[in-house]
Motif scaffolding. Structure first.
Motif, short mmCIF file in Angstrom:
data_model
loop_
_atom_site.label_atom_id
_atom_site.label_comp_id
_atom_site.label_asym_id
_atom_site.label_seq_id
_atom_site.Cartn_x
_atom_site.Cartn_y
_atom_site.Cartn_z
N GLY A 8 30.06 54.54 83.67
CA GLY A 8 30.95 54.55 82.49
C GLY A 8 30.62 53.71 81.43
O GLY A 8 31.73 53.79 80.45
N TRP A 9 29.75 52.92 81.37
CA TRP A 9 29.52 52.10 80.32
C TRP A 9 28.72 52.79 79.23
O TRP A 9 27.94 53.76 79.71
CB TRP A 9 28.65 50.92 80.58
N SER A 10 28.92 52.53 77.80
CA SER A 10 28.31 53.35 76.81
C SER A 10 26.97 53.04 76.64
O SER A 10 26.23 53.95 76.35
CB SER A 10 29.09 52.86 75.65
N SER A 11 26.36 51.89 77.38
CA SER A 11 24.98 51.71 77.27
C SER A 11 24.62 50.59 78.24
O SER A 11 25.54 49.89 78.76
CB SER A 11 24.56 51.08 76.03
N ALA A 12 23.27 50.63 78.53
CA ALA A 12 22.85 49.48 79.46
C ALA A 12 23.17 48.30 79.03
O ALA A 12 23.44 47.32 79.93
CB ALA A 12 21.31 49.48 79.82
N SER A 13 22.94 47.65 77.68
CA SER A 13 23.31 46.47 77.21
C SER A 13 24.94 46.20 77.46
O SER A 13 25.19 44.84 77.87
CB SER A 13 22.84 46.35 75.94
N ALA A 14 25.84 47.29 77.11
CA ALA A 14 26.93 46.92 77.39
C ALA A 14 27.36 46.67 79.07
O ALA A 14 28.26 45.53 79.37
CB ALA A 14 27.91 47.95 76.95
N PHE A 15 26.88 47.39 79.81
CA PHE A 15 26.82 47.01 81.24
C PHE A 15 26.45 45.47 81.66
O PHE A 15 27.02 45.09 82.33
CB PHE A 15 26.30 48.22 81.90
N ILE A 16 25.13 45.23 81.23
CA ILE A 16 24.65 43.92 81.45
C ILE A 16 25.45 43.03 80.92
O ILE A 16 25.57 41.82 81.69
CB ILE A 16 23.05 43.89 80.88
N ASP A 17 26.17 43.05 79.86
CA ASP A 17 27.09 41.82 79.19
C ASP A 17 28.27 41.74 80.26
O ASP A 17 28.57 40.70 80.38
CB ASP A 17 27.49 42.29 77.96
N VAL A 18 28.78 43.02 80.76
CA VAL A 18 30.03 42.74 81.33
C VAL A 18 29.75 42.22 82.76
O VAL A 18 30.31 41.37 83.53
CB VAL A 18 30.77 44.15 81.61
N PHE A 19 28.80 42.92 83.42
CA PHE A 19 28.05 42.20 84.73
C PHE A 19 27.89 40.69 84.68
O PHE A 19 27.95 40.14 85.57
CB PHE A 19 26.67 43.01 85.25
N ARG A 20 27.12 40.27 83.61
CA ARG A 20 26.82 39.09 83.68
C ARG A 20 28.22 38.07 83.42
O ARG A 20 27.96 36.80 84.14
CB ARG A 20 25.97 38.55 82.34
N ARG A 21 29.02 38.56 82.66
CA ARG A 21 30.41 37.76 82.58
C ARG A 21 31.08 37.49 83.93
O ARG A 21 31.68 36.63 84.19
CB ARG A 21 31.09 38.38 81.43
#
Length: 246
Positions: free
Chosen positions: A222-235
């Motif tokens: 459900g993330w809008s982009s891979a970069s948005a997912f990577i940011d949430v995952f990293r946090r």
């Protein structure tokens, strides 16, 4: 009705489980640490689910009915502890951070479960000391108890990419967004966005363990982009999905 197996002594051992292997509901009279040296482990109790990749372990207190499921080929390490040994003083399941030292201690301890030597006793003492300073991680996905909330959460669990608002989901389950917001805080102890993000991270960990590409994981969760997912995952985990899989 599901049978609950009772194994008085929580085992200490290491074993390899194929992806998808399930261990049905059971309980021990001992505490237990459950650790996946490879793959992702999902542990479920009546209170919810805990997902632990290779830098996390799950603490299961004595008497807790729990189930396991392997995602990805799993190297499972089990450490049984008598009720007198509760280094963190926890009376409920929890996910604990596993640093490189704790990892090696768990691996060494579970690979020689029948060894009663003084060296093994010292190893166990160091393991308990290391557990005492192991921080808890926010990887618990609580299980709703209110029927309308259970229905809503089931919809999202079936499709984590469902991006409908709380108001739209409320129309499907027959409750207002204001009522549902209150229920999320009161029953689950978190807001709706927090719960949905936690659910998506749980699914992401499982998909990554099954070698799903990061871009596909982002889309399915459900993330809008891979970069948005990577940011949430990293946090959430302190590293990127690619580093996690490695």
């Amino acid at each position: 009705m599901q049978q609950i197996r009772h194994t008085p002594v929580a085992p200490t051992r290491a074993e390899r489980l194929p992806s998808g292997t399930a261990i049905d509901a059971h309980r021990h009279d001992d505490h237990q640490i459950i650790y996946a040296g490879r793959g992702v482990l999902a542990v479920t109790t009546s209170a919810g689910s805990w997902v632990a990749p290779a830098d996390r372990a799950v603490w299961v207190p004595a008497g807790t009915v729990h189930e396991h499921r392997a995602h990805g080929e799993l190297d499972l390490h089990l450490v049984g502890l008598p009720t007198s040994d509760n280094p963190l003083g926890l009376d409920g399941p929890a996910v604990l951070a596993v640093d490189p030292l704790l990892r090696e201690l768990i691996l060494a301890h579970t690979r020689s479960p029948g060894d009663d030597s003084p060296e093994r006793a010292r190893l166990r003492a160091v393991l308990l000391d290391r557990l005492r300073v192991s921080p808890q991680q926010p990887l618990h996905l609580p299980e709703p108890t209110v029927p309308v909330l259970r229905a809503l959460c089931a919809i999202l669990a079936a499709d984590p990419a469902d991006n409908r608002t709380l108001a739209a989901l409320g129309r499907e389950v027959g409750a207002s967004d204001r009522t549902l917001s209150r229920l999320f805080r009161g029953d689950l102890g978190m807001t709706f966005p927090q719960w949905r993000t936690r659910l998506r991270l749980h699914h992401a960990l499982i998909l990554l363990a099954e070698h799903t590409p990061v871009t596909v994981v982002a889309h399915r969760c459900g993330w809008s982009s891979a970069s948005a997912f990577i940011d949430v995952f990293r946090r959430a985990f302190g590293h990127t999905p690619g580093a996690h899989r490695a």
